[in-house]
Write a protein that holds these residues in place. Sequence first.
Motif, PDB file in Angstrom:
ATOM      1  N   SER A   1       0.788  -1.230   0.173  1.00 22.49           N
ATOM      2  CA  SER A   1       0.126  -0.064  -0.023  1.00 22.49           C
ATOM      3  C   SER A   1       0.916   1.252  -0.039  1.00 22.49           C
ATOM      4  O   SER A   1       2.078   1.217   0.278  1.00 22.49           O
ATOM      5  N   VAL A   2       0.305   2.225  -0.345  1.00 24.84           N
ATOM      6  CA  VAL A   2       0.936   3.525  -0.388  1.00 24.84           C
ATOM      7  C   VAL A   2       0.116   4.503   0.567  1.00 24.84           C
ATOM      8  O   VAL A   2      -1.176   4.707   0.431  1.00 24.84           O
TER       9      VAL A   2
ATOM     10  N   ARG B   1      -3.892   1.349  -2.571  1.00 27.65           N
ATOM     11  CA  ARG B   1      -3.481   0.200  -3.373  1.00 27.65           C
ATOM     12  C   ARG B   1      -2.673   1.168  -4.151  1.00 27.65           C
ATOM     13  O   ARG B   1      -3.005   2.102  -4.883  1.00 27.65           O
ATOM     14  N   PRO B   2      -1.223   0.802  -4.813  1.00 28.29           N
ATOM     15  CA  PRO B   2      -0.635   1.653  -5.400  1.00 28.29           C
ATOM     16  C   PRO B   2      -1.290   1.881  -6.720  1.00 28.29           C
ATOM     17  O   PRO B   2      -1.149   3.207  -7.189  1.00 28.29           O
TER      18      PRO B   2
END
Length: 201
Positions: free
Chosen positions: A37-38, A63-64
């Motif tokens: 994750s980001v 989520r990216p």
Amino acid sequence: MRALRRFLDRRHRLIATAVAALAMGCAVLALRPDTASVTVLTAAKDLPGGVLEPADLTPAPLRPGTVPDGALRPGTPYAGKILTGPARRGEPLTDVRLLGPGLLAAHGEGTVATPVRVADPETARLLSPGDVVDVLAATSTWDGDAPATVAAEDVTVLATPGGESERGALIVLATTSAQATELASAQAGGRLSITIGPRAG
């Protein structure tokens, strides 16, 4: 023949067991949550726009592939900056939602952010970022108000931070430097009002 048949049966059982184990492994992988994750900054509550406070944004994992370009990351100094319009709780905030270079870049070279006060706060509340307006100036004289003149044409609203006072409601416009000078002169000598046109393509 019996020995051969037993060998083949055993081999088939081994293959079936291996296939079942492989299928089970694929199922586990498919059900396992994606831990990558980001972390970005999102609205901690419904925000009306205007000056941001320290508690207005909160970190949240995305989520990216769902992270928008220019998303604000933890550590970004945002307190005191102007959010150009309303934001819903949980919405990721990006650089173009804040009044600054990122927002101005979308309006072409030479664009400046010009704050002005509209005399009628009710009219200003009709505006949203992206609206295109003409700004009219009415000058007061000893004989009464002179006919209104156009101080700036086809300018885009960048932000509606509010800030109502006895002098009117604050809005921020994307203008050229020449238009900014004209608006400053018009505001110093009278009251500003607006007409709202169609949004730019």
